[in-house]
Design a protein around this motif. Structure first.
Motif, PDB file in Angstrom:
ATOM      1  N   GLU A  23       0.912  -1.367   0.134  1.00 18.26           N
ATOM      2  CA  GLU A  23      -0.028   0.054  -0.031  1.00 18.26           C
ATOM      3  C   GLU A  23       0.780   1.148  -0.004  1.00 18.26           C
ATOM      4  O   GLU A  23       1.866   1.399   0.898  1.00 18.26           O
ATOM      5  N   TYR A  24       0.510   2.153  -0.795  1.00 15.70           N
ATOM      6  CA  TYR A  24       1.215   3.380  -0.844  1.00 15.70           C
ATOM      7  C   TYR A  24       0.542   4.574  -0.909  1.00 15.70           C
ATOM      8  O   TYR A  24      -0.671   4.446  -1.291  1.00 15.70           O
ATOM      9  N   PRO A  25       0.903   5.717  -0.614  1.00 19.42           N
ATOM     10  CA  PRO A  25       0.113   7.092  -0.355  1.00 19.42           C
ATOM     11  C   PRO A  25      -0.419   7.408  -2.011  1.00 19.42           C
ATOM     12  O   PRO A  25       0.315   6.987  -2.884  1.00 19.42           O
ATOM     13  N   LYS A  26      -1.253   8.151  -1.897  1.00 15.24           N
ATOM     14  CA  LYS A  26      -1.984   8.614  -3.406  1.00 15.24           C
ATOM     15  C   LYS A  26      -0.881   9.196  -4.253  1.00 15.24           C
ATOM     16  O   LYS A  26      -0.822   8.775  -5.265  1.00 15.24           O
ATOM     17  N   SER A  27      -0.012  10.103  -3.757  1.00 14.49           N
ATOM     18  CA  SER A  27       0.921  10.633  -4.509  1.00 14.49           C
ATOM     19  C   SER A  27       1.480   9.580  -5.278  1.00 14.49           C
ATOM     20  O   SER A  27       2.168   9.611  -6.343  1.00 14.49           O
ATOM     21  N   SER A  28       2.253   8.501  -4.412  1.00 14.65           N
ATOM     22  CA  SER A  28       2.973   7.494  -4.883  1.00 14.65           C
ATOM     23  C   SER A  28       2.295   6.800  -6.138  1.00 14.65           C
ATOM     24  O   SER A  28       2.756   6.403  -7.026  1.00 14.65           O
ATOM     25  N   ARG A  29       1.073   6.438  -5.602  1.00 15.67           N
ATOM     26  CA  ARG A  29       0.163   5.728  -6.650  1.00 15.67           C
ATOM     27  C   ARG A  29       0.187   6.406  -8.169  1.00 15.67           C
ATOM     28  O   ARG A  29       0.287   5.824  -8.849  1.00 15.67           O
ATOM     29  N   ILE A  30      -0.149   7.774  -7.956  1.00 18.13           N
ATOM     30  CA  ILE A  30      -0.291   8.497  -9.059  1.00 18.13           C
ATOM     31  C   ILE A  30       0.988   8.319 -10.028  1.00 18.13           C
ATOM     32  O   ILE A  30       1.022   8.336 -11.149  1.00 18.13           O
TER      33      ILE A  30
END
Length: 180
Positions: A23-30
């Motif tokens: 699981e990664y934060p939204k910014s990393s996912r983007i």
């Protein structure tokens, strides 16, 4: 920021498979989705949702943010890229407005003109050509253009003085413009 850089390095070295089960934060996912679009050429929403352990709606919001980023980039740089859904491939991909970029033939012509100019050291010339091809030629055509330039690259003869010129080009142009 260093955590984000380590994620991007992992993507670059290991590909997208390393993301599974994490699981990664939204910014990393983007950033991961954008990297996948640029490097792999396709993002499937359902697969991305499973990989990142989020809903498809979250992935859609991420893709919308990438679309907003591309719109802002167009305003700043004048290069129009679109995030589109490809119905045949059943996924999202990037598409560049053909009117802005150069065609494969034009890139090949520019590459040949550059090589014939003998204006740069071999290291500078190969760097320019590599960047030109990597940034202006669609992924599926890069090998063909590289093959067509390979003979000229191999036989490239730089000037005898072996002095770099590329780093002096911009200051020289500015001095001429300012009549110094």
């Amino acid at each position: 920021m260093s955590n984000l850089m380590s994620i991007m390095n992992e993507i670059h070295t290991k590909g997208m498979k390393f993301m599974e089960g994490k699981e990664y934060p939204k910014s990393s996912r983007i950033l991961c989705l954008y990297s996948e679009l640029v490097n792999e050429g396709l993002v499937k929403k359902s697969e991305a949702a499973k990989r990142f352990r989020v809903t498809e709606k979250s992935i859609q919001r991420d893709l919308d943010e990438i679309r907003d980023f591309l719109d802002n980039q167009t305003a700043e740089e004048g290069i129009r890229k679109y995030l589109i859904y490809d119905y045949q491939k059943k996924g999202y991909c990037l598409e560049q407005d053909g009117k802005v970029g150069l065609s494969n033939d034009e890139i090949l012509a520019v590459g040949k003109i550059l090589l014939e100019s003998r204006a740069f050291t071999k290291k500078e010339m190969m760097g320019i050509l590599d960047k030109l091809i990597a940034n202006c030629i669609p992924k599926e055509n890069r090998r063909l253009v590289n093959d067509l330039l390979s003979n000229e690259r191999f036989h490239y003869v730089e000037l005898r003085h072996h002095k770099t010129f590329l780093d002096k080009l911009m200051p020289l142009g500015q001095a001429i413009r300012e009549c110094r």
